[in-house]
Structures are given as structure tokens and as C-alpha cells.
Motif scaffolding. Sequence first.
Motif, PDB file in Angstrom:
ATOM      1  N   ASP A   1      11.474 -34.419  73.787  1.00  0.00           N
ATOM      2  CA  ASP A   1      11.407 -34.393  72.314  1.00  0.00           C
ATOM      3  C   ASP A   1       9.964 -34.200  71.860  1.00  0.00           C
ATOM      4  OD1 ASP A   1      14.107 -34.725  71.777  1.00  0.00           O
ATOM      5  OD2 ASP A   1      13.989 -36.910  71.874  1.00  0.00           O
ATOM      6  N   ILE A   2       9.782 -33.265  70.951  1.00  0.00           N
ATOM      7  CA  ILE A   2       8.466 -32.983  70.381  1.00  0.00           C
ATOM      8  C   ILE A   2       8.606 -33.044  68.863  1.00  0.00           C
ATOM      9  CG2 ILE A   2       6.624 -31.253  70.181  1.00  0.00           C
ATOM     10  CD1 ILE A   2       7.659 -30.148  72.915  1.00  0.00           C
ATOM     11  N   PRO A   3       7.783 -33.825  68.190  1.00  0.00           N
ATOM     12  CA  PRO A   3       7.937 -33.926  66.721  1.00  0.00           C
ATOM     13  C   PRO A   3       7.758 -32.575  66.038  1.00  0.00           C
ATOM     14  CG  PRO A   3       6.412 -35.589  67.572  1.00  0.00           C
ATOM     15  CD  PRO A   3       6.675 -34.648  68.696  1.00  0.00           C
ATOM     16  N   ILE A   4       8.584 -32.313  65.043  1.00  0.00           N
ATOM     17  CA  ILE A   4       8.496 -31.036  64.320  1.00  0.00           C
ATOM     18  C   ILE A   4       7.137 -30.913  63.622  1.00  0.00           C
ATOM     19  CG2 ILE A   4       9.539 -31.930  62.186  1.00  0.00           C
ATOM     20  CD1 ILE A   4      10.104 -28.424  63.703  1.00  0.00           C
ATOM     21  N   GLU A   5       6.508 -32.061  63.382  1.00  0.00           N
ATOM     22  CA  GLU A   5       5.192 -32.034  62.728  1.00  0.00           C
ATOM     23  C   GLU A   5       4.150 -31.295  63.563  1.00  0.00           C
ATOM     24  OE1 GLU A   5       7.151 -34.706  62.986  1.00  0.00           O
ATOM     25  OE2 GLU A   5       7.678 -34.988  60.873  1.00  0.00           O
ATOM     26  N   ARG A   6       4.400 -31.159  64.866  1.00  0.00           N
ATOM     27  CA  ARG A   6       3.466 -30.402  65.685  1.00  0.00           C
ATOM     28  C   ARG A   6       3.457 -28.922  65.272  1.00  0.00           C
ATOM     29  NH1 ARG A   6       1.552 -32.331  70.496  1.00  0.00           N
ATOM     30  NH2 ARG A   6       0.070 -30.660  70.113  1.00  0.00           N
ATOM     31  N   VAL A   7       4.520 -28.497  64.586  1.00  0.00           N
ATOM     32  CA  VAL A   7       4.550 -27.111  64.067  1.00  0.00           C
ATOM     33  C   VAL A   7       4.278 -27.094  62.564  1.00  0.00           C
ATOM     34  CG1 VAL A   7       5.910 -24.991  63.864  1.00  0.00           C
ATOM     35  CG2 VAL A   7       6.204 -26.464  65.858  1.00  0.00           C
ATOM     36  N   THR A   8       4.905 -28.010  61.836  1.00  0.00           N
ATOM     37  CA  THR A   8       4.731 -27.969  60.375  1.00  0.00           C
ATOM     38  C   THR A   8       3.303 -28.326  59.960  1.00  0.00           C
ATOM     39  OG1 THR A   8       5.538 -30.243  60.171  1.00  0.00           O
ATOM     40  CG2 THR A   8       7.154 -28.483  59.906  1.00  0.00           C
ATOM     41  N   SER A   9       2.538 -28.933  60.878  1.00  0.00           N
ATOM     42  CA  SER A   9       1.135 -29.241  60.562  1.00  0.00           C
ATOM     43  C   SER A   9       0.301 -27.975  60.391  1.00  0.00           C
ATOM     44  CB  SER A   9       0.533 -30.128  61.651  1.00  0.00           C
ATOM     45  OG  SER A   9       0.570 -29.453  62.895  1.00  0.00           O
ATOM     46  N   LEU A  10       0.884 -26.839  60.729  1.00  0.00           N
ATOM     47  CA  LEU A  10       0.214 -25.563  60.431  1.00  0.00           C
ATOM     48  C   LEU A  10      -0.044 -25.429  58.927  1.00  0.00           C
ATOM     49  CD1 LEU A  10       2.243 -23.011  62.595  1.00  0.00           C
ATOM     50  CD2 LEU A  10      -0.236 -23.363  62.727  1.00  0.00           C
ATOM     51  N   GLY A  11       0.808 -26.086  58.126  1.00  0.00           N
ATOM     52  CA  GLY A  11       0.713 -25.910  56.680  1.00  0.00           C
ATOM     53  C   GLY A  11       1.256 -24.544  56.296  1.00  0.00           C
ATOM     54  N   GLU A  12       1.084 -24.197  55.039  1.00  0.00           N
ATOM     55  CA  GLU A  12       1.635 -22.930  54.565  1.00  0.00           C
ATOM     56  C   GLU A  12       0.863 -21.767  55.184  1.00  0.00           C
ATOM     57  OE1 GLU A  12       2.392 -22.959  50.404  1.00  0.00           O
ATOM     58  OE2 GLU A  12       2.623 -20.773  50.303  1.00  0.00           O
ATOM     59  N   VAL A  13       1.597 -20.887  55.838  1.00  0.00           N
ATOM     60  CA  VAL A  13       0.967 -19.742  56.503  1.00  0.00           C
ATOM     61  C   VAL A  13       1.236 -18.480  55.706  1.00  0.00           C
ATOM     62  CG1 VAL A  13       1.194 -20.796  58.794  1.00  0.00           C
ATOM     63  CG2 VAL A  13       3.015 -19.292  57.952  1.00  0.00           C
ATOM     64  N   ASP A  14       0.657 -17.388  56.139  1.00  0.00           N
ATOM     65  CA  ASP A  14       0.929 -16.090  55.531  1.00  0.00           C
ATOM     66  C   ASP A  14       2.443 -15.843  55.539  1.00  0.00           C
ATOM     67  OD1 ASP A  14      -0.008 -13.155  54.905  1.00  0.00           O
ATOM     68  OD2 ASP A  14       1.444 -12.993  56.547  1.00  0.00           O
ATOM     69  N   PRO A  15       3.014 -15.330  54.454  1.00  0.00           N
ATOM     70  CA  PRO A  15       4.477 -15.168  54.415  1.00  0.00           C
ATOM     71  C   PRO A  15       4.991 -13.999  55.258  1.00  0.00           C
ATOM     72  CG  PRO A  15       3.478 -14.363  52.382  1.00  0.00           C
ATOM     73  CD  PRO A  15       2.374 -14.989  53.176  1.00  0.00           C
TER      74      PRO A  15
END
Lengths: 242, 93
Positions: free
Chosen positions: A34-48
Amino acid sequence: MERLGVIGMPSDWLIASHVDYHNVETNLGIQLVDIPIERVTSLGEVDPGIDGANAIYDRLKELIAEYELSGVTLRCFDLLSTVKNTGCIALSRLNDEGIPAACEGDIPTLLTMMLCQRLTGCPGFQCNPARIEDGRMLFAHCTLPLSMTTCHSLTTHFESGIGVAIHGELPEGDYTLVKLSGDLKRLFAANVQLVSNQYEPNLCRTQVWLEIDDKVSHYFQTNPIANHHVLIPGHHEDKFAL
Amino acid sequence: MLHILASSLHQEPIQLPQLDEQWVKDHQVVAVMTGGSEQLFLQKVHEGAITLDEPIYLIAGQQSNSLAACCEILSWININNGHGEIRSYRNAE
């Protein structure tokens, strides 16, 4: 022991796709991590557009290296409201690199994709059953390995209308539809024919029609193994006999 | 009894199925209009509005991942010792 990453929990709608991690470890020799999704969402808003989609790919590659993973499944809908892009390109690229990568945190489908790749050497197309008619079914999803396609275009993700998803067209001919159940007790595999591609609104972006026999039709109408199935090139039904 | 399920994942217009009224009265029928409706189905079961003691007929439309959600729901029904089947509908053009 091989390790597969579960990035975020399985999506809430996968009500019939639970797995027992210990059962997978004991019977398949695979450790689910299990890896927290925050490890990806911590990217913040990226280029669309594609730059943002590739940033998600880069982050997944970092996680794969850090956790020493052979494959991943990603709770990708959580990216829509946070990163404001999709995992479609990232998962497509990983599958093309021989790293099984599934959408929506779906663990049985990830295991199925890994099985398919090990038995046939081919990456698979994780897809939804979308329509069923006499003798044929439509399957669709917003990502697939580009190596499976004859041509493709980039478009938006179906449900959200944002980010980058893939409309791909696949060669007509022989394919196998596969699915392993979450409890590892059932394995469905059926030889099918891909007879046409289409591109309609109100469906996931890559859409293929498969010619099916009565056995396959009956399976989907009465006792399917959950939603997602995996489509691989060639007729391999015999290789999947339990 | 007809139950209609549609999730907030989908914003596109949906077409309600045209079903035989008597058949609906005599059976437990769930029209799964969109993907993401699976938890709504579980909620109906937990509330007692849908029972696993009788067959459950899942109605799948032509769009919005309706059939996909039906497959996930039917799989759950079978795992939990219920039974049912998926029926597809296509409204008149």
C-alpha cells in the motif's frame, strides 16, 4: 518475492473486487504494498495537457523505483480533483514498458494483467464491458498500451472531461479476454474476435467491438468476475486453464 | 419494484429505460444508469429496499458505463449468495 504497488485504495465502486493480501502472498508469491495516494497528489495541480500527464508518469516511476515494484494499480480518479489531470498516459506508458499498470486501484485486474504478460509476453488493455448485443460486445476504457494500437489520438478523460486520455484503434483479429477473481478461485479466459473500432461520446475513449459466443454472453449476463477485464492479442484461452 | 441508480460521476443526460410495467411490478428490477452506482446499490441493500432473497434483474443501458456497473454489482450479488441477471435495453431512436 515480487511486489505490486497499490497506490491509494481501490475505488469505492469496486465492490466485488476485494483481495486478501495474505492470500495473494501465499498463493501467488506476490506482496501487495500500500502506498498513500498523497505520494502522487502531492504533485499539486499540473499542466492540464501532456506535460502534466507525463509528470504523473515520472512520479509513478519514482515510486516504482523506491518501492522496488513490478507493477502498480492507481486510484486514478483521486487525481482529477487534485492534480487536475489523469493517469491514463502514465499507465499506458508503463504497460508499454512491460510494467503492468491498472486503473482505479483495481487489484484483481492488476494481477490479471501481470498474469497475461507473463503467459503471453503481451501487455493488456484493461477495459469495461460497455454494451452487450446478440453475438457481440463493446468494451471501452480511457487508456491502453499504445503498442497495441494501429493509430491513436489524445483526448480528454470521459467522466471528467479533463486531462489526457487515449482514443486508440486496435487491429482486427484474434484476442483473448481474461479475468482473475479477487479470491483467486476463478479464472475466466475466452477467445474472441475484434471486429471493429468505434468512437462515440458518452463512453470511455477507446472502444472496440468483440464477436463473442453464447458462453461468453451467458458469463457476462449471469456470473461475471466484476467489471474490468483484460484484452490481449492472440488466442490464448488454453494457456489460462486452471 | 423499479430502483433507478445514477452516480454523480456522470454529468451527461441519461435516458430512462422503457420497461413493461407489469414485469417491473412482479420483479425486483434495478436500472443501473451510470458507472459509479455500485455503492448506491449497496446502500439500497443495507436499507432493506433490495433483498438478496429474490432474483435481482439489473437493467443495463448503452452508455455511461452502465453495463460495467451492472457487472460489478452482479458479481457482488453472486459472491453474497444472491442471484440475478443483466438485461440490456436500447430505447427507441
